[in-house]
Scaffold this motif. Structure first.
Motif, PDB file in Angstrom:
ATOM      1  N   VAL A 134       5.942   0.901  -5.294  1.00 25.67           N
ATOM      2  CA  VAL A 134       4.914  -0.129  -5.144  1.00 25.67           C
ATOM      3  C   VAL A 134       5.406  -1.442  -5.750  1.00 25.67           C
ATOM      4  O   VAL A 134       5.320  -2.509  -5.137  1.00 25.67           O
ATOM      5  CB  VAL A 134       3.594   0.318  -5.820  1.00 25.67           C
ATOM      6  CG1 VAL A 134       2.643  -0.858  -5.980  1.00 25.67           C
ATOM      7  CG2 VAL A 134       2.940   1.447  -5.020  1.00 25.67           C
ATOM      8  N   SER A 171       4.593   4.779   0.770  1.00 26.46           N
ATOM      9  CA  SER A 171       3.826   5.710   1.601  1.00 26.46           C
ATOM     10  C   SER A 171       4.647   6.921   2.041  1.00 26.46           C
ATOM     11  O   SER A 171       4.100   7.949   2.389  1.00 26.46           O
ATOM     12  CB  SER A 171       3.274   4.991   2.837  1.00 26.46           C
ATOM     13  OG  SER A 171       4.322   4.572   3.693  1.00 26.46           O
ATOM     14  N   ASP A 188       8.001  -3.335  -3.798  1.00 21.20           N
ATOM     15  CA  ASP A 188       7.351  -4.096  -2.728  1.00 21.20           C
ATOM     16  C   ASP A 188       6.650  -5.336  -3.268  1.00 21.20           C
ATOM     17  O   ASP A 188       6.665  -6.395  -2.636  1.00 21.20           O
ATOM     18  CB  ASP A 188       6.318  -3.212  -2.003  1.00 21.20           C
ATOM     19  CG  ASP A 188       6.960  -2.263  -1.002  1.00 21.20           C
ATOM     20  OD1 ASP A 188       8.185  -2.365  -0.783  1.00 21.20           O
ATOM     21  OD2 ASP A 188       6.228  -1.428  -0.428  1.00 21.20           O
ATOM     22  N   LEU A 231      -1.804   4.359   7.407  1.00 20.99           N
ATOM     23  CA  LEU A 231      -0.727   3.791   8.223  1.00 20.99           C
ATOM     24  C   LEU A 231      -0.426   4.660   9.432  1.00 20.99           C
ATOM     25  O   LEU A 231      -0.143   4.147  10.518  1.00 20.99           O
ATOM     26  CB  LEU A 231       0.538   3.629   7.383  1.00 20.99           C
ATOM     27  CG  LEU A 231       0.516   2.361   6.543  1.00 20.99           C
ATOM     28  CD1 LEU A 231       1.411   2.514   5.340  1.00 20.99           C
ATOM     29  CD2 LEU A 231       0.954   1.172   7.389  1.00 20.99           C
ATOM     30  N   TYR A 242       3.641  -4.330   3.215  1.00 24.72           N
ATOM     31  CA  TYR A 242       4.738  -3.468   2.741  1.00 24.72           C
ATOM     32  C   TYR A 242       4.183  -2.114   2.333  1.00 24.72           C
ATOM     33  O   TYR A 242       3.095  -2.031   1.753  1.00 24.72           O
ATOM     34  CB  TYR A 242       5.427  -4.124   1.532  1.00 24.72           C
ATOM     35  CG  TYR A 242       6.494  -5.140   1.879  1.00 24.72           C
ATOM     36  CD1 TYR A 242       6.218  -6.256   2.663  1.00 24.72           C
ATOM     37  CD2 TYR A 242       7.799  -4.991   1.388  1.00 24.72           C
ATOM     38  CE1 TYR A 242       7.201  -7.197   2.958  1.00 24.72           C
ATOM     39  CE2 TYR A 242       8.793  -5.924   1.671  1.00 24.72           C
ATOM     40  CZ  TYR A 242       8.490  -7.027   2.456  1.00 24.72           C
ATOM     41  OH  TYR A 242       9.463  -7.952   2.740  1.00 24.72           O
ATOM     42  N   TYR A 243       4.952  -1.057   2.596  1.00 26.60           N
ATOM     43  CA  TYR A 243       4.411   0.285   2.316  1.00 26.60           C
ATOM     44  C   TYR A 243       5.491   1.303   1.995  1.00 26.60           C
ATOM     45  O   TYR A 243       5.396   2.464   2.376  1.00 26.60           O
ATOM     46  CB  TYR A 243       3.541   0.757   3.491  1.00 26.60           C
ATOM     47  CG  TYR A 243       4.143   0.527   4.862  1.00 26.60           C
ATOM     48  CD1 TYR A 243       4.028  -0.705   5.500  1.00 26.60           C
ATOM     49  CD2 TYR A 243       4.805   1.544   5.535  1.00 26.60           C
ATOM     50  CE1 TYR A 243       4.575  -0.923   6.756  1.00 26.60           C
ATOM     51  CE2 TYR A 243       5.350   1.337   6.794  1.00 26.60           C
ATOM     52  CZ  TYR A 243       5.230   0.103   7.398  1.00 26.60           C
ATOM     53  OH  TYR A 243       5.757  -0.121   8.646  1.00 26.60           O
ATOM     54  N   THR A 267       0.819  -1.204   0.000  1.00 22.22           N
ATOM     55  CA  THR A 267       0.000   0.000   0.000  1.00 22.22           C
ATOM     56  C   THR A 267       0.853   1.254   0.000  1.00 22.22           C
ATOM     57  O   THR A 267       1.982   1.252   0.489  1.00 22.22           O
ATOM     58  CB  THR A 267      -0.965   0.010   1.211  1.00 22.22           C
ATOM     59  OG1 THR A 267      -1.644   1.272   1.251  1.00 22.22           O
ATOM     60  CG2 THR A 267      -0.213  -0.159   2.524  1.00 22.22           C
ATOM     61  N   ALA A 268       0.294   2.315  -0.555  1.00 25.91           N
ATOM     62  CA  ALA A 268       0.952   3.619  -0.559  1.00 25.91           C
ATOM     63  C   ALA A 268       0.218   4.565   0.391  1.00 25.91           C
ATOM     64  O   ALA A 268       0.450   5.765   0.376  1.00 25.91           O
ATOM     65  CB  ALA A 268       0.944   4.188  -1.978  1.00 25.91           C
ATOM     66  N   ASN A 269      -0.643   4.002   1.250  1.00 24.35           N
ATOM     67  CA  ASN A 269      -1.596   4.814   2.023  1.00 24.35           C
ATOM     68  C   ASN A 269      -1.005   5.333   3.334  1.00 24.35           C
ATOM     69  O   ASN A 269      -1.155   4.721   4.388  1.00 24.35           O
ATOM     70  CB  ASN A 269      -2.823   3.947   2.286  1.00 24.35           C
ATOM     71  CG  ASN A 269      -3.997   4.755   2.783  1.00 24.35           C
ATOM     72  OD1 ASN A 269      -3.815   5.778   3.437  1.00 24.35           O
ATOM     73  ND2 ASN A 269      -5.189   4.295   2.474  1.00 24.35           N
ATOM     74  N   LYS A 270      -0.347   6.494   3.250  1.00 23.65           N
ATOM     75  CA  LYS A 270       0.322   7.034   4.451  1.00 23.65           C
ATOM     76  C   LYS A 270      -0.674   7.460   5.507  1.00 23.65           C
ATOM     77  O   LYS A 270      -0.418   7.324   6.697  1.00 23.65           O
ATOM     78  CB  LYS A 270       1.212   8.209   4.079  1.00 23.65           C
ATOM     79  CG  LYS A 270       0.455   9.360   3.463  1.00 23.65           C
ATOM     80  CD  LYS A 270       1.267  10.058   2.409  1.00 23.65           C
ATOM     81  CE  LYS A 270       0.307  10.714   1.441  1.00 23.65           C
ATOM     82  NZ  LYS A 270       0.830  10.879   0.123  1.00 23.65           N
TER      83      LYS A 270
END
Lengths: 435, 435
Positions: free
Chosen positions: B313, B129, B316, B106, B125-126, B100-103
């Motif tokens: 992404v 983010s 990861d 997180l 994994y991120y 995910t790229a969802n800062k």
């Protein structure tokens, strides 16, 4: 988790110190305590200051230590090809995880180590071998694996960067700057490995292997050192808004038949002051990576020294220890791409050439004719007054080319040297970084 | 290895493009081909340009897609807290690996995701983010695990860095620079998340968690944006040989009882032009790490944009895909240190204060007395002429303090505002980076 430490010099003793100071943290991160099973050294009984270890751990029998059943991880910080190669191959074949800082060995014979690791089902980690403390190999190996690296440009030798930074700052010549570096402890008594580019070439081979999924050894790397960089070169660079750095460059390209290749080289080059690598001073290291999707990345930090190198070693130790506890192994060497390494003559470079010429009509036409004969396109020409006394009939011609095969550029310079009207070729330098 | 992609905007479509273009390389690196099982979007039938995927892969049912038996890895590039949290918890509990790229998610509720990952035995994994394409989280999580990180200082928001760089270059005020950023696409129509520091605070929480092995959420982060930075502040910084950056800072410290703590904060600050972060211009990101043994490290690159984020992404995705094939899982969240987060008032900072004061004897003594009462030590004082007309009786006093608790510094400024002889407090800025 029991460790065998091979070597107890600057890096080794820092490893011991950090293992002691951070034992609780390391144990928490790994899930098990780390313990030193033994330390192989050349001579017993040497005064090792206040190293926090039992004297009984020292041994002069590295192979015996490696073979002990209670050793899980072997840390090698001795350096050099032999006997380190024999030790590490033995350890890996026996299934022990290996953490090494040995760039010379990896660049000379990395495949032998990787093969032994595959054979023994063991981990081989070597973050400390390039750019000391800078986390660089793991990002190249892991984080950028979803991307396509096109080019890696690095300042990976602290000694030469210190010398070139000093030359740039003070106008000193190479010999004088080397002397200063030696006095301050930045250069070794025999500086050959650093100033002739051997150290940087080894690191270039390791970086290129990881970046391009291709086995590249030190023998594949075109290497030029900095011993011939003059104060005049540095001044020429300054006049161009540039500075001179010893760069290691690994770049993707194509051969005449259109097949993908890599070129790997180490040489001094001018880079513009606006380039992120230009401001990397003193003994710092930095590596600039250009990838298809990620764009431009830079990694910066201390490339050498006991503590920074030990930091990288211990990061690897934590990783391999975790893997062992989990009963797994890191992904093997990735060399599937198997690209051909292009000879230096085919590498695409740009030259900055400074000529002392006769000050008379037709000189520029004659000089330009030489470039044209070698199919080298000129980007800029600047005519100035040469150093000779006024009215001496001399002039200065500074030429920067467009990108061309290195062999064509070298042949151009060779032919210029033979021209009657060219009194001397004052400076020849490659130009990198889009200047 | 089959992937479910949640979201197909700027980042998602770049992920699709890269998966297509580099499929052979990715398959070779992983040991198995990657295939898109489905793409969850809000609306079907939208024109998606020339995306190289079968239209039949699109669905408006993300949960249905996640639950499909043939989905191994879930990639989330939608952003926001809900419904993303529900999707990812569902996926992780079901044992699917998540990238995910969802800062925001997180930073708001990372522990819920980590717990779900542990429950399902799945990878989370991120890398994307924080700081987009810059390989940063993996180095912090892995490479520096043998070391002790003392401080992380980062420029992690491209929009605000663009605005501050523009203000520094042109002398423009905040509103004008924001307008330019919006026109050029560097700022969103509603720039609140960026200019008020929410985006940077989320990233600070993620960085602090990894660097200090401690759960830090966005609520723990002291946050100040850049909306109150004035052209006068920028000019003051220049006069000091500094520039203003929006910094995220996570630092180790100790509370009054001597217990280890962390302080995590986001605010604009002056840093000296000689600091490596000072030259990070435009929308670039960089993170400066200080570790016990490694010393100073810096990571630099593009922090946003479709392709750079997609690069992170996919890095990861390669990692989690390899783990699945090997039947292993990456090390879990490391939060063993569980340090207390110190309130901002206890964080140690330095202030740069510019005052317009009455030009008469005793002013400096009175001002200095205020600092002394709050136990704040003054580093430098500079007296100059104020902007007022000559003979107006006004003078300028510029004071830089030594390090002190932020609360004491704030109280000092508050008391100065009330002083009769202080006409106005022209500028108050924190100073970082050893200026």
């Amino acid at each position: 988790m029991r460790l065998a430490l091979l070597g107890c010099g600057t890096v080794g003793s820092e490893v011991v110190r950090l293992l002691h100071e951070q034992s609780a943290d390391l144990a928490a991160r790994i899930g098990a305590p780390l313990e030193i099973a033994g330390i192989a050294v050349r001579r017993l009984g040497r005064d090792r200051g206040d190293l926090p270890v039992d004297e009984a751990l020292f041994t002069t029998d590295p192979l015996g230590l490696i073979k002990r059943d209670d050793v899980d991880v072997v840390i090698e910080v001795v350096g050099g090809i032999e006997p380190a190669r024999g030790w590490l191959v033995e350890a890996l074949r026996a299934g022990k995880s290996v953490v090494t800082a040995n760039k010379a060995l990896l660049a000379e014979d990395g495949p032998a180590l990787h093969d032994a690791a595959a054979e023994g089902g063991a981990d081989l980690y070597y973050e400390a071998s390039v750019a000391g403390a800078i986390p660089l190999l793991r990002p190249l190996r892991d984080s950028l694996h979803g991307d396509r690296v096109n080019r890696v440009t690095g300042i990976v030798n602290g000694t030469t960067n210190f010398i070139l930074s000093a030359m740039d700052a003070t106008g000193a010549g190479f010999a004088e700057a080397l002397e200063e570096a030696t006095e301050l402890g930045y250069a070794e008594a025999d500086p050959t490995a650093d100033v002739e580019g051997f150290d940087a070439a080894a690191k270039a081979a390791i970086l290129a292997s990881l970046a391009f999924h291709t086995r590249v050894t030190a023998a594949d790397v075109h290497r030029e050192g900095i011993t011939e960089v003059t104060a005049a070169d540095v001044a020429s660079a300054k006049a161009m808004g540039c500075t001179i750095k010893l760069l290691c460059i690994a770049a993707r390209g194509r051969d005449a038949a259109g097949r993908e290749t890599v070129s790997v080289r180490v040489h001094p080059a001018m880079i513009p002051l606006t380039h992120p690598l230009a401001s990397v001073g003193d003994a710092f290291n930095a590596v600039f990576v250009e990838a298809e999707a990620a764009g431009q990345l830079m990694f910066y930090g201390r490339g050498a020294g006991g503590a920074p190198t030990a930091s990288a070693v211990l990061g690897d130790v934590v990783a391999v220890a975790r893997n062992r506890l989990a009963g797994v192994r890191a992904p093997s060497e990735s060399a599937y791409a198997d690209l051909a390494v292009r000879p230096m003559g085919e590498a695409l470079t740009r030259y900055h050439i400074s000529l002392d010429v006769a000050d008379r009509p037709g000189v520029l036409a004659a000089v330009a004719g030489v470039f044209a004969r070698h199919d080298v396109s000129i980007a800029t020409v600047r005519q100035g007054s040469a150093d000779g006394p006024a009215g001496s009939g001399d002039a200065e011609l500074v030429i920067v080319t467009h990108v061309a095969p290195d062999a064509a550029l070298a042949a151009t310079v060779e032919e210029l040297r033979g021209l009657d009207i060219v009194r001397s070729v004052a400076s020849v330098l490659r130009v990198e970084g889009g200047a």
